[in-house]
Motif scaffolding. Structure first.
Motif, PDB file in Angstrom:
ATOM      1  N   ALA A   1      10.897   3.829  -6.570  1.00  0.00           N
ATOM      2  CA  ALA A   1       9.699   4.675  -6.603  1.00  0.00           C
ATOM      3  C   ALA A   1       8.801   4.301  -5.423  1.00  0.00           C
ATOM      4  CB  ALA A   1       8.952   4.428  -7.916  1.00  0.00           C
ATOM      5  N   SER A   2       8.071   5.288  -4.910  1.00  0.00           N
ATOM      6  CA  SER A   2       7.176   4.940  -3.798  1.00  0.00           C
ATOM      7  C   SER A   2       5.927   4.237  -4.355  1.00  0.00           C
ATOM      8  CB  SER A   2       6.797   6.188  -3.009  1.00  0.00           C
ATOM      9  OG  SER A   2       5.884   6.930  -3.778  1.00  0.00           O
ATOM     10  N   LEU A   3       5.262   3.485  -3.500  1.00  0.00           N
ATOM     11  CA  LEU A   3       4.063   2.744  -3.932  1.00  0.00           C
ATOM     12  C   LEU A   3       3.024   3.670  -4.556  1.00  0.00           C
ATOM     13  CD1 LEU A   3       3.332   0.206  -1.039  1.00  0.00           C
ATOM     14  CD2 LEU A   3       3.902  -0.315  -3.420  1.00  0.00           C
ATOM     15  N   SER A   4       2.931   4.882  -4.020  1.00  0.00           N
ATOM     16  CA  SER A   4       1.885   5.796  -4.515  1.00  0.00           C
ATOM     17  C   SER A   4       2.137   6.217  -5.965  1.00  0.00           C
ATOM     18  CB  SER A   4       1.775   7.022  -3.609  1.00  0.00           C
ATOM     19  OG  SER A   4       3.020   7.677  -3.595  1.00  0.00           O
ATOM     20  N   GLU A   5       3.371   5.992  -6.471  1.00  0.00           N
ATOM     21  CA  GLU A   5       3.627   6.328  -7.879  1.00  0.00           C
ATOM     22  C   GLU A   5       2.932   5.361  -8.833  1.00  0.00           C
ATOM     23  OE1 GLU A   5       7.493   6.935  -9.729  1.00  0.00           O
ATOM     24  OE2 GLU A   5       8.018   8.135  -7.972  1.00  0.00           O
ATOM     25  N   TRP A   6       2.669   4.161  -8.383  1.00  0.00           N
ATOM     26  CA  TRP A   6       2.050   3.213  -9.327  1.00  0.00           C
ATOM     27  C   TRP A   6       0.769   2.557  -8.829  1.00  0.00           C
ATOM     28  CZ3 TRP A   6       2.478  -2.002  -7.718  1.00  0.00           C
ATOM     29  CH2 TRP A   6       3.489  -2.280  -6.794  1.00  0.00           C
ATOM     30  N   THR A   7       0.284   3.003  -7.675  1.00  0.00           N
ATOM     31  CA  THR A   7      -1.006   2.470  -7.220  1.00  0.00           C
ATOM     32  C   THR A   7      -1.881   3.655  -6.851  1.00  0.00           C
ATOM     33  OG1 THR A   7      -0.312   2.406  -4.941  1.00  0.00           O
ATOM     34  CG2 THR A   7       0.043   0.421  -6.222  1.00  0.00           C
ATOM     35  N   SER A   8      -3.163   3.510  -7.117  1.00  0.00           N
ATOM     36  CA  SER A   8      -4.038   4.619  -6.731  1.00  0.00           C
ATOM     37  C   SER A   8      -4.500   4.382  -5.302  1.00  0.00           C
ATOM     38  CB  SER A   8      -5.242   4.678  -7.665  1.00  0.00           C
ATOM     39  OG  SER A   8      -5.870   3.424  -7.649  1.00  0.00           O
ATOM     40  N   GLY A   9      -4.998   5.418  -4.684  1.00  0.00           N
ATOM     41  CA  GLY A   9      -5.487   5.293  -3.305  1.00  0.00           C
ATOM     42  C   GLY A   9      -4.302   5.218  -2.365  1.00  0.00           C
ATOM     43  N   ASN A  10      -4.577   5.366  -1.111  1.00  0.00           N
ATOM     44  CA  ASN A  10      -3.475   5.355  -0.171  1.00  0.00           C
ATOM     45  C   ASN A  10      -3.741   4.292   0.890  1.00  0.00           C
ATOM     46  OD1 ASN A  10      -1.133   5.980   0.990  1.00  0.00           O
ATOM     47  ND2 ASN A  10      -1.859   7.826   2.044  1.00  0.00           N
ATOM     48  N   HIS A  11      -3.837   3.049   0.406  1.00  0.00           N
ATOM     49  CA  HIS A  11      -4.183   1.995   1.344  1.00  0.00           C
ATOM     50  C   HIS A  11      -2.983   1.610   2.180  1.00  0.00           C
ATOM     51  CE1 HIS A  11      -7.887   1.663  -0.742  1.00  0.00           C
ATOM     52  NE2 HIS A  11      -7.322   1.296  -1.871  1.00  0.00           N
ATOM     53  N   ARG A  12      -3.154   1.620   3.461  1.00  0.00           N
ATOM     54  CA  ARG A  12      -2.139   1.049   4.336  1.00  0.00           C
ATOM     55  C   ARG A  12      -2.852   0.027   5.202  1.00  0.00           C
ATOM     56  NH1 ARG A  12       0.437   3.058   8.933  1.00  0.00           N
ATOM     57  NH2 ARG A  12       1.946   1.426   9.211  1.00  0.00           N
ATOM     58  N   PRO A  13      -2.615  -1.233   5.139  1.00  0.00           N
ATOM     59  CA  PRO A  13      -1.625  -1.866   4.287  1.00  0.00           C
ATOM     60  C   PRO A  13      -2.031  -1.882   2.807  1.00  0.00           C
ATOM     61  CG  PRO A  13      -2.958  -3.537   5.377  1.00  0.00           C
ATOM     62  CD  PRO A  13      -3.407  -2.209   5.913  1.00  0.00           C
ATOM     63  N   PHE A  14      -1.009  -1.995   1.957  1.00  0.00           N
ATOM     64  CA  PHE A  14      -1.211  -2.176   0.529  1.00  0.00           C
ATOM     65  C   PHE A  14      -1.492  -3.663   0.312  1.00  0.00           C
ATOM     66  CE2 PHE A  14       1.263  -3.270  -3.420  1.00  0.00           C
ATOM     67  CZ  PHE A  14       0.390  -2.690  -4.325  1.00  0.00           C
ATOM     68  N   VAL A  15      -2.647  -3.991  -0.265  1.00  0.00           N
ATOM     69  CA  VAL A  15      -2.997  -5.417  -0.361  1.00  0.00           C
ATOM     70  C   VAL A  15      -3.164  -5.868  -1.815  1.00  0.00           C
ATOM     71  CG1 VAL A  15      -4.559  -7.252   0.402  1.00  0.00           C
ATOM     72  CG2 VAL A  15      -4.210  -5.259   1.854  1.00  0.00           C
ATOM     73  N   ILE A  16      -2.500  -6.979  -2.105  1.00  0.00           N
ATOM     74  CA  ILE A  16      -2.652  -7.658  -3.384  1.00  0.00           C
ATOM     75  C   ILE A  16      -3.378  -8.954  -3.054  1.00  0.00           C
ATOM     76  CG2 ILE A  16      -1.400  -8.824  -5.253  1.00  0.00           C
ATOM     77  CD1 ILE A  16       0.937  -6.947  -4.724  1.00  0.00           C
TER      78      ILE A  16
END
Ligand code: PEP
Ligand code: MN
Length: 369
Positions: free
Chosen positions: A8-23
């Protein structure tokens, strides 16, 4: 054989479209105040999608802080309510997974010490069957891409499609400036095998200290990786684990705003035409290198046959030393980095030795086991 993964793409389980995706978040949840203050400050940065916090800590030495365990769940629940961030916790056993699922944890991650064990990964995959909770898989402690890929495939087979890989560096006997050496070629090979699998770098565990984090994060973005997993603590100096590598949320904000995010696909401009023609030169040059290598291998075989006939050893140290010094001398004139050239020479020589050893055994040549 490379398995095809259904990811699944990241956008399926995270809101917003952050690039980079940061944890981001503390190495370990320590107490309610630490979790809530850190979470609030991290959320205020506005660039973080997921709050991480370890509850069960895999520690090398017994007696070190091993995490607060289930006691931390209510703090994480509050952090989620107050900030809206998704919450990620490390799991190493089926029991950890069950507890996380029962307590509404949003994202799980499998640590480097667990990815090394196919038994442990299988046990975790079994309890995850039927759940579609996102799982991040850290690379194993040592540089074995098969173990990393194997863990990802096992989880995918159990039906987990919300997957991502986390590159946290690899253990090395040699003393280096990193806590774990990056060996970028390994995550790059993983990306080549599974182009749709999101790939993050964890500069905190890779570097082991805060100074190097921005350089390594930039490098990950330059490689086109999807995001970063970074340790952050509101008071790093008093952290109960990994104190040296945790950034304060404000240092994290500053580090993130200094990063340059580059485009993965070039926009169609005159420069991209230029890029295309330069790539054509690279293609042509690589083709020439392959032809030269193949020619060399043919000669190596002829020499092997001659050595066998004359009862000479395969390894001829004097000749090998001469090859090294003459090639390094030419390489220097041609502007080729000595360390890089030495690696190539050693690999080419190793392959020649392998081919000639086969010839000595009478196997003719080049079949690899
Ligand atoms: C962690 O993320 O806290 C951790 C233990 O990392 P790793 O598994 O990469 O050592
Ligand atoms: Mn840590």
């Amino acid at each position: 054989m490379i398995a095809r993964l259904k990811i699944a793409s990241l956008s399926e389980w995270t809101s917003g479209n952050h690039r980079p995706f940061v944890i981001a978040g503390p190495c370990s949840a320590e107490n309610e105040e630490q979790v809530l203050t850190t979470a609030k400050e991290i959320a205020e940065i506005g660039k973080i999608s997921v709050l991480r916090a370890g509850l069960w800590k895999p520690r090398t030495n017994p007696g070190s802080f091993e995490g607060v365990g289930a006691e931390g769940f209510p703090w994480l629940r509050k952090a989620k309510e107050q900030t809206g961030l998704l919450i990620a916790v490390e799991v190493a056993t089926p029991d950890h997974v069950k507890q996380c699922l029962d307590n509404g944890i949003d994202v799980l991650w499998i640590g480097a010490r667990t990815t090394v064990s196919p038994f442990a990964v299988n046990d975790i995959a079994k309890v995850l069957k039927g759940q579609n909770i996102p799982v991040l898989v850290k690379n194993p402690l040592h540089p074995d891409i098969q173990l990393w890929a194997g863990a990802i495939e096992r989880l995918n087979k159990a039906g987990i499609t919300r997957l991502a890989a986390v590159h946290r560096g690899f253990y090395s006997y040699e003393k280096t400036k990193y806590r774990n050496v990056p060996l970028w070629e390994i995550p790059i090979e993983l990306k080549r095998r599974y182009p749709t699998l999101p790939l993050l770098t964890d500069p905190s565990h890779l570097c082991g200290e805060t100074e190097l984090i921005s350089e390594v994060s930039q490098r990950a973005l330059d490689m086109g990786f999807d995001g970063l997993m970074i340790e952050s603590h509101f008071r790093p100096e008093s952290a109960l684990s990994d104190a040296r590598q945790q950034l304060t949320p404000s240092a994290l904000a500053e580090m993130l705003s200094g990063l340059k995010v580059r485009n993965i696909e070039p926009a169609p401009t005159a420069e991209s035409d230029m890029l295309e023609s330069l790539r054509a030169i690279i293609d042509e040059t690589d083709e020439q290198i392959l032809h030269a290598l193949s020619r060399r291998i043919e000669v190596v075989k002829e020499i092997g046959a001659l050595k066998k006939e004359r009862n000479l050893t395969v390894l001829q140290i004097k000749r090998w030393n001469n090859i090294i010094s003459s090639r390094l001398e030419s390489g220097e004139k041609l502007g080729i980095e000595q360390k890089f050239l030495m690696k190539i020479l050693a690999m080419v020589h190793e392959e020649s030795i392998r081919i000639q050893t086969e010839i000595m055994k009478g196997n003719g040549a080049e079949k690899k086991d």
